[in-house]
Design an enzyme around this catalytic site. Structure first.
Site, PDB file in Angstrom:
ATOM      1  N   SER A  21       0.960  -1.165  -0.073  1.00  0.00           N
ATOM      2  CA  SER A  21      -0.096   0.090  -0.047  1.00  0.00           C
ATOM      3  C   SER A  21       1.028   1.334  -0.004  1.00  0.00           C
ATOM      4  O   SER A  21       0.461   2.337  -0.691  1.00  0.00           O
ATOM      5  CB  SER A  21      -1.118  -0.090   1.129  1.00  0.00           C
ATOM      6  OG  SER A  21      -0.134   0.260   2.535  1.00  0.00           O
ATOM      7  N   LEU A  98      19.038  -4.841   5.482  1.00  0.00           N
ATOM      8  CA  LEU A  98      20.131  -4.881   4.255  1.00  0.00           C
ATOM      9  C   LEU A  98      21.587  -4.751   5.163  1.00  0.00           C
ATOM     10  O   LEU A  98      21.619  -4.392   6.170  1.00  0.00           O
ATOM     11  CB  LEU A  98      19.910  -3.671   3.473  1.00  0.00           C
ATOM     12  CG  LEU A  98      18.784  -3.754   2.656  1.00  0.00           C
ATOM     13  CD1 LEU A  98      18.186  -2.305   2.126  1.00  0.00           C
ATOM     14  CD2 LEU A  98      18.878  -4.860   1.503  1.00  0.00           C
ATOM     15  N   ASN A 112      13.525   4.661   4.980  1.00  0.00           N
ATOM     16  CA  ASN A 112      12.325   3.653   5.504  1.00  0.00           C
ATOM     17  C   ASN A 112      11.200   4.077   6.276  1.00  0.00           C
ATOM     18  O   ASN A 112      11.446   5.225   6.768  1.00  0.00           O
ATOM     19  CB  ASN A 112      12.787   2.651   6.417  1.00  0.00           C
ATOM     20  CG  ASN A 112      12.214   1.409   6.878  1.00  0.00           C
ATOM     21  OD1 ASN A 112      11.623   0.982   6.206  1.00  0.00           O
ATOM     22  ND2 ASN A 112      12.393   1.084   8.144  1.00  0.00           N
ATOM     23  N   HIS A 114       8.571   3.094   9.349  1.00  0.00           N
ATOM     24  CA  HIS A 114       8.282   2.189  10.354  1.00  0.00           C
ATOM     25  C   HIS A 114       6.984   2.391  11.045  1.00  0.00           C
ATOM     26  O   HIS A 114       6.879   3.714  11.490  1.00  0.00           O
ATOM     27  CB  HIS A 114       9.289   2.092  11.240  1.00  0.00           C
ATOM     28  CG  HIS A 114       9.367   1.023  12.369  1.00  0.00           C
ATOM     29  ND1 HIS A 114       9.603  -0.383  12.039  1.00  0.00           N
ATOM     30  CD2 HIS A 114       8.872   0.921  13.585  1.00  0.00           C
ATOM     31  CE1 HIS A 114       9.249  -1.006  13.048  1.00  0.00           C
ATOM     32  NE2 HIS A 114       9.023  -0.200  14.029  1.00  0.00           N
ATOM     33  N   GLU A 179       0.752   6.722   7.405  1.00  0.00           N
ATOM     34  CA  GLU A 179       2.040   6.349   6.766  1.00  0.00           C
ATOM     35  C   GLU A 179       1.931   7.019   5.185  1.00  0.00           C
ATOM     36  O   GLU A 179       2.884   7.499   4.583  1.00  0.00           O
ATOM     37  CB  GLU A 179       2.244   5.063   6.563  1.00  0.00           C
ATOM     38  CG  GLU A 179       2.532   4.434   7.925  1.00  0.00           C
ATOM     39  CD  GLU A 179       2.901   2.905   7.768  1.00  0.00           C
ATOM     40  OE1 GLU A 179       3.462   2.484   6.883  1.00  0.00           O
ATOM     41  OE2 GLU A 179       2.722   2.179   8.765  1.00  0.00           O
TER      42      GLU A 179
HETATM   43  C1  GAR Z   1       3.835  -0.847   7.082  1.00  0.00           C
HETATM   44  O1  GAR Z   1       3.026  -0.569   7.924  1.00  0.00           O
HETATM   45  C2  GAR Z   1       5.247  -0.353   7.318  1.00  0.00           C
HETATM   46  O2  GAR Z   1       5.237   0.661   8.003  1.00  0.00           O
HETATM   47  C3  GAR Z   1       5.710  -1.625   7.821  1.00  0.00           C
HETATM   48  O3  GAR Z   1       4.983  -2.777   7.010  1.00  0.00           O
HETATM   49  C4  GAR Z   1       3.905  -2.366   6.546  1.00  0.00           C
HETATM   50  C5  GAR Z   1       3.859  -2.511   4.996  1.00  0.00           C
HETATM   51  O4  GAR Z   1       2.643  -2.211   4.539  1.00  0.00           O
HETATM   52  N1  GAR Z   1       7.157  -1.717   7.821  1.00  0.00           N
HETATM   53  C6  GAR Z   1       7.819  -2.315   8.876  1.00  0.00           C
HETATM   54  O5  GAR Z   1       7.219  -2.831   9.716  1.00  0.00           O
HETATM   55  C7  GAR Z   1       9.423  -2.148   8.677  1.00  0.00           C
HETATM   56  N2  GAR Z   1      10.026  -2.641   9.926  1.00  0.00           N
HETATM   57  P1  GAR Z   1       2.333  -1.929   2.873  1.00  0.00           P
HETATM   58  O6  GAR Z   1       3.023  -3.413   2.383  1.00  0.00           O
HETATM   59  O7  GAR Z   1       0.939  -1.883   2.697  1.00  0.00           O
HETATM   60  O8  GAR Z   1       3.022  -0.798   2.606  1.00  0.00           O
END
Ligand code: GAR
Length: 194
Positions: A21, A98, A112, A114, A179
């Site tokens: 997303s 990475l 990134n 988070h 986000e």
């Molecule tokens: C998001 O909430 C992102 O912040 C998190 O994974 C989800 C991905 O959603 N990332 C982490 O936890 C990284 N440490 P998406 O695939 O729908 O963008």
């Protein structure tokens, strides 16, 4: 940080592992005339990542790498990033860590997102841990990537109030919405004035 030459947009790669997303949202942002980035490459460690469908939909080059051999994958990715003249990497739900070598080779131009108010709740199962600890606030953070997990310099953060009724699922949904606002904002903060 990366330099914008002339009126060219910064060639960006987005790394994903799942739903995508944030990838979809970044693609939409990149298509705005005023956006400083152009997404020209999508990287995944998971051939089944739903987000890879957006590559097809928006006609963006994509490639999946098998991280069982991390060293080789990173080498191949670095080669492909070079081939595609990528200057910026945005991790968007990319669930692999990475190596320090990779990060150094890419000159630190890696961002990134988070789903927590870093430095709190690094790592996995963020929302479950936040609810379990009866936190009043959570949120999301865009940060530079360094060689420690979820630890690079913070670029922007958004805080939200947790309601008593929130579950990990409702909290995840609420934060994901934020986000999608925060990531483009952070990119603009870094790059819009170049
Ligand atoms: C998001 O909430 C992102 O912040 C998190 O994974 C989800 C991905 O959603 N990332 C982490 O936890 C990284 N440490 P998406 O695939 O729908 O963008």
């Amino acid at each position: 940080m990366v330099e914008l030459i002339g009126s060219n947009k910064i060639k960006t790669a987005v790394f994903i592992s799942g739903t995508g997303s944030n990838l979809k949202n970044l693609i939409k942002f990149s298509l705005l005339k005023k956006s400083p980035i152009k997404i020209s490459f999508i990287v995944s460690n998971n051939i089944k990542a739903k987000g890879l469908n957006f590559a097809k939909k928006y006609k963006i080059k994509k490639k999946t790498y098998n991280f069982k051999n991390k060293k080789l994958s990173e080498k191949l990715i670095l080669g492909d990033l070079k081939k595609n003249e990528i200057n910026l990497i945005c991790l968007a739900g990319f669930m692999k860590i990475l190596s320090a070598k990779f990060i150094k080779k890419f000159n630190g131009n890696i961002l990134n997102i988070h789903p927590s108010l870093l430095p709190k709740y690094k790592g996995l199962n963020t929302h479950e841990r936040v609810i379990e600890n009866n936190e009043r606030f959570s949120g999301c953070t865009v940060h530079y990537v360094n060689s420690s997990l979820d630890s690079g310099k913070i670029i922007l953060q958004k805080k939200i109030l947790i309601s008593k009724k929130d579950t990990p699922t409702t909290l995840k949904k609420k934060i994901l919405k934020q986000e999608h606002i925060l990531y483009p904002k952070a990119i603009n903060k870094l790059l819009a004035n170049l």
